[in-house]
Design an enzyme around this catalytic site. Structure first.
Site, short mmCIF file in Angstrom:
data_model
loop_
_atom_site.label_atom_id
_atom_site.label_comp_id
_atom_site.label_asym_id
_atom_site.label_seq_id
_atom_site.Cartn_x
_atom_site.Cartn_y
_atom_site.Cartn_z
N GLY A 1 0.87 -0.92 -0.26
CA GLY A 1 -0.03 0.30 -0.01
C GLY A 1 0.98 1.33 0.28
O GLY A 1 2.54 1.48 -0.17
N ASN A 2 0.04 2.15 0.67
CA ASN A 2 1.14 3.49 0.09
C ASN A 2 1.77 3.81 1.79
O ASN A 2 2.46 3.39 2.49
CB ASN A 2 -0.37 4.72 0.82
CG ASN A 2 -0.94 4.56 1.96
OD1 ASN A 2 -0.08 5.10 2.49
ND2 ASN A 2 -2.16 4.91 1.40
N VAL B 1 -0.11 4.41 5.36
CA VAL B 1 0.17 3.81 6.66
C VAL B 1 1.24 2.47 6.48
O VAL B 1 1.23 1.52 7.81
CB VAL B 1 -1.32 2.43 5.92
CG1 VAL B 1 -1.50 1.44 7.00
CG2 VAL B 1 -2.08 3.56 4.99
N GLY B 2 2.22 2.64 5.41
CA GLY B 2 3.39 1.63 5.41
C GLY B 2 4.29 1.99 7.13
O GLY B 2 4.37 1.05 7.63
N GLU C 1 5.62 -2.94 1.03
CA GLU C 1 5.30 -3.30 -0.63
C GLU C 1 5.14 -2.36 -0.67
O GLU C 1 3.80 -1.75 -1.35
CB GLU C 1 5.22 -4.11 -1.39
CG GLU C 1 6.06 -4.52 -2.49
CD GLU C 1 4.55 -3.65 -3.67
OE1 GLU C 1 5.44 -2.23 -3.89
OE2 GLU C 1 3.53 -3.76 -3.93
N CYS D 1 0.64 0.01 -9.35
CA CYS D 1 2.20 1.60 -8.24
C CYS D 1 3.51 1.56 -9.19
O CYS D 1 4.02 2.32 -9.30
CB CYS D 1 2.26 0.60 -7.16
SG CYS D 1 2.93 -0.82 -7.14
#
Length: 318
Positions: A188-189, A192-193, A210, A244
């Site tokens: 994800g982004n 949030v990572g 990722e 992505c």
């Protein structure tokens, strides 16, 4: 005790029975996952169509085909991957039998992404099962139809205690992240990572993040411009740009700029016809929030091609 806490406890209890240490058991579960994809192909395609406007053919190509290949490879190679690996002896180990034995980590958490809701969520699961782990699967709530199908149908094919599906939004994900896992896999982004990594750090849990990134393209004036533009067009517009590693922008010398724009126009027409809105292989933006976000990117810019939109359908023209 929260639902998420109970799910994780149940997964750990099931893992501690030792069933997943047996290779036959892992292969049985992998075959169940393969059967799920084969038998529920239509359900998966319908869900992706409702989430992202993808055609059945596109879902096959970008979601299920790769998954089937991953599972078959894992089944074929599992005995080799799990076998002890010999280690060269040294003075201290001369009298010993020395080898490295691969071991499962335990209970892992897989947090999926919405842009490829099946491939990105289930590919890490293939590895988790093959390695003998239990796995809690959290599909993205943004691709809600895919999440619902996964929640309803996957437990019919896999051990539902070892591989539970947890649906929900931010609060459910936060509750899951409070639990202790032995590995966390997140796609994800980066915003949030960071939260995922922060939560994992409390338990010293290793993570795989990722997070995508920027993907500029440079076109040199001496290259085959037609081929370069065709490839860039494919990479940018597949899945309606929601990838992505889709090209973000193009850099080129001013002398070839007009030709680059023309070649991309030609490729768009070739791939998606004069009217992409009615063409089945051109998808839709995932939801209205992202539709508005993308439309805002065009404000104050000169649109070279496309740009027409329909908010009710979350459609943005090429």
């Amino acid at each position: 005790m929260s639902r998420e806490q109970l799910v994780v406890q149940r997964a750990r209890k099931s893992y501690q029975t030792g069933n997943t240490r047996r290779l036959e058991y892992r292969i049985h579960q992998l075959k169940g996952l393969l059967r799920f994809i084969t038998e529920r192909r239509k359900d998966i395609a319908d869900a992706v169509k409702r989430d992202l406007g993808k055609s059945e053919h596109a879902t096959e190509l970008f979601e299920t085909l790769g998954l089937e290949g991953e599972i078959k490879l894992a089944i074929e190679k599992l005995a080799e991957w799990a076998a002890p690996r010999p280690v060269e002896k040294n003075l201290l180990t001369l009298q010993d039998e020395v080898y490295v034995q691969p071991e499962p980590l335990g209970v892992v958490l897989i947090i999926g992404a919405w842009n490829y809701p099946w491939a990105v969520t289930l590919q890490p699961l293939v590895g988790a099962i093959a390695a003998g782990n239990a796995a809690v699967i959290k599909p993205s709530e943004v691709s809600s139809h895919s999440a619902k199908v996964m929640e309803e149908l996957l437990p019919q094919y896999l051990d539902k205690d070892l591989y539970p599906v947890v649906t929900g939004g931010v609060s459910e994900t936060q509750e899951l992240l409070k639990q202790r896992f032995d590995h966390i896999f997140y796609t994800g982004n980066s915003t949030v990572g960071k939260l995922v990594m922060e939560a994992a750090a409390r338990h010293l849990t290793p993570v795989t993040l990722e997070l995508g990134g920027k993907s500029p393209c440079y076109i040199d004036k001496n290259c085959d411009i037609t081929i370069a533009c065709r490839r860039i067009t494919w990479g940018k517009f597949v899945n309606c740009g929601q990838t992505c590693i889709a090209p973000d922008y193009i850099l080129c010398e001013p002398s070839i700029q007009d030709r680059v724009v023309e070649e991309i126009k030609k490729s768009i027409k070739e791939f998606y016809t004069d009217n992409p809105k009615t063409f089945e292989d051109y998808g839709r933006i995932i939801n209205q929030r992202h539709f508005k976000r993308v439309m805002a990117l065009m404000e104050g810019s000169t649109v070279a091609v496309g740009g027409d939109s329909d908010e009710s359908q979350c459609y943005i023209g090429t």
